[in-house]
Design an enzyme around this catalytic site. Structure first.
Site, PDB file in Angstrom:
ATOM      1  N   LYS A 218      -5.663  21.270 -89.786  1.00  0.00           N
ATOM      2  CA  LYS A 218      -6.100  22.663 -89.617  1.00  0.00           C
ATOM      3  C   LYS A 218      -5.140  23.667 -90.246  1.00  0.00           C
ATOM      4  O   LYS A 218      -3.989  23.358 -90.547  1.00  0.00           O
ATOM      5  CB  LYS A 218      -6.296  22.970 -88.128  1.00  0.00           C
ATOM      6  N   ARG A 252      -8.407  14.239 -81.653  1.00  0.00           N
ATOM      7  CA  ARG A 252      -9.484  14.266 -82.652  1.00  0.00           C
ATOM      8  C   ARG A 252      -8.841  14.406 -84.027  1.00  0.00           C
ATOM      9  O   ARG A 252      -8.241  15.438 -84.322  1.00  0.00           O
ATOM     10  CB  ARG A 252     -10.423  15.447 -82.344  1.00  0.00           C
TER      11      ARG A 252
HETATM   12  C1  YH5 Z   1     -11.591  20.856 -82.001  1.00  0.00           C
HETATM   13  O1  YH5 Z   1     -10.469  21.317 -82.156  1.00  0.00           O
HETATM   14  N1  YH5 Z   1     -12.571  21.241 -84.335  1.00  0.00           N
HETATM   15  S1  YH5 Z   1     -14.368  21.369 -86.384  1.00  0.00           S
HETATM   16  C2  YH5 Z   1     -10.526  23.446 -90.474  1.00  0.00           C
HETATM   17  C3  YH5 Z   1      -9.715  22.549 -91.153  1.00  0.00           C
HETATM   18  C4  YH5 Z   1      -9.607  21.246 -90.720  1.00  0.00           C
HETATM   19  C5  YH5 Z   1     -10.359  20.828 -89.655  1.00  0.00           C
HETATM   20  C6  YH5 Z   1      -8.777  24.199 -92.610  1.00  0.00           C
HETATM   21  N2  YH5 Z   1     -14.571  20.416 -83.866  1.00  0.00           N
HETATM   22  C7  YH5 Z   1     -12.585  20.834 -83.031  1.00  0.00           C
HETATM   23  O2  YH5 Z   1     -11.867  20.075 -87.447  1.00  0.00           O
HETATM   24  N3  YH5 Z   1     -14.163  19.794 -81.543  1.00  0.00           N
HETATM   25  C8  YH5 Z   1     -13.796  21.001 -84.784  1.00  0.00           C
HETATM   26  O3  YH5 Z   1      -8.939  22.873 -92.242  1.00  0.00           O
HETATM   27  C9  YH5 Z   1     -13.821  20.299 -82.749  1.00  0.00           C
HETATM   28  N4  YH5 Z   1     -11.979  20.347 -80.800  1.00  0.00           N
HETATM   29  C10 YH5 Z   1     -13.225  19.826 -80.571  1.00  0.00           C
HETATM   30  N5  YH5 Z   1     -13.510  19.358 -79.365  1.00  0.00           N
HETATM   31  C11 YH5 Z   1     -12.963  22.156 -87.198  1.00  0.00           C
HETATM   32  C12 YH5 Z   1     -12.014  21.207 -87.843  1.00  0.00           C
HETATM   33  C13 YH5 Z   1     -11.208  21.711 -88.995  1.00  0.00           C
HETATM   34  C14 YH5 Z   1     -11.293  23.015 -89.405  1.00  0.00           C
END
Ligand code: YH5
Length: 271
Positions: A218, A252
């Site tokens: 993230k 996750r």
């Molecule tokens: C979460 O924290 N996050 S989707 C931006 C990125 C990399 C990854 C800029 N679903 C979560 O993974 N479900 C998502 O790079 C989730 N907890 C739970 N329970 C966002 C994501 C991401 C966004």
């Protein structure tokens, strides 16, 4: 007993592997992930030691277009069916009651909802099943949530919101023993908010539900090390490990193999 219940009873953090439903930029023109690619990804995550596979068909990144029910079902259902045949413990990342109801006809053991069952019909869809649900904290909506988020006290506000959502679940027939909570790293939070939540993660244990943490690749990781996504793996694993040491129960992640290795190391020393 459900397989997830059995996993949650073990005294160790579980690794949830993220299955992206859109093809990689280097693969061919298809809009959705090909079955052969999805099979390979699920197989390698299971091989690498993933406990749970999280399947999602909606992007929650700021500015991402909204996805219709039909389109989300089109993306998610084939992957759910595939993961089921591969004997994975399956989680589905969705906020739509229509998606929940459909996937819960299959062997999906966890609904992972970044909107914490606040969409129309979502509480009912989960109540009518025996599935677990992950309630995530988000301040605002994906489109605008990163636009100068403000809290007086981020930890108490996250805690209060999750506590209210747990109460709402219980009032609607979803028992606390199938609820997982998540502070929602990066969802309406700046780096300092995220850092404070991580620092004080143990305070969320007062909610008396397992804690899920998602920090993999993230923006907060990028800000800490000043690196773009392809270079964020090690820092993501360190952050997940820190969360596990603070009692997070589900991590996750994109990088399953490396996170599982990290958990093997801390489990050897800790328990
Ligand atoms: C979460 O924290 N996050 S989707 C931006 C990125 C990399 C990854 C800029 N679903 C979560 O993974 N479900 C998502 O790079 C989730 N907890 C739970 N329970 C966002 C994501 C991401 C966004």
């Amino acid at each position: 007993m459900s397989r997830l219940k059995q996993l949650l009873e073990q005294p160790k953090a579980l690794v949830m592997g993220i299955l992206n439903t859109t093809p990689d930029s280097f693969s061919d023109g298809g809009r959705y992930l090909k079955t052969s690619d999805a099979t390979n990804r699920i197989e390698s995550m299971l091989n690498d030691g993933a406990d749970i596979i999280d399947i999602g068909g909606e992007s929650t990144r700021p500015g991402a277009p909204e996805v219709s029910l039909a389109e989300e079902l089109d993306r998610v259902m084939p992957l759910v069916e595939l993961a089921e045949t591969m004997d994975a413990v399956v989680s589905v990342d969705t906020s739509k009651a229509g998606v929940m109801t459909e996937v819960l006809k299959h062997q999906v053991e966890l609904i992972n909802d970044v909107r914490a069952l606040q969409s129309e019909g979502a509480l009912d869809a989960v109540a009518q099943s025996e599935a677990y649900v992950c309630l995530m904290h988000m301040k605002g909506l994906p489109r605008t949530m990163q636009n100068k988020p403000h809290y007086d006290d981020v930890v108490s506000e996250v805690q209060a919101m999750l506590s209210n959502r747990i109460a709402e679940c219980e009032a609607n027939g979803i028992e606390r023993n199938r609820i997982i909570v998540d502070p929602g790293f990066g969802f309406g939070k700046n780096l300092e908010h995220n850092a404070q939540l991580m620092r004080q993660l143990t305070e969320l244990h007062s909610l008396d539900c397992p804690i899920l943490v998602g920090v993999s690749r993230k923006t907060m990781i990028g800000q800490i090390i000043d690196q773009e996504i392809p270079e964020r793996m090690v820092a993501s694993v360190v952050a997940a490990t820190y969360a596990a040491l603070k009692g997070a129960k589900i991590l996750r992640v994109h990088d399953v193999k490396e996170t599982v290795q990290a958990m093997k190391v801390i489990n050897t020393f800790e328990y």
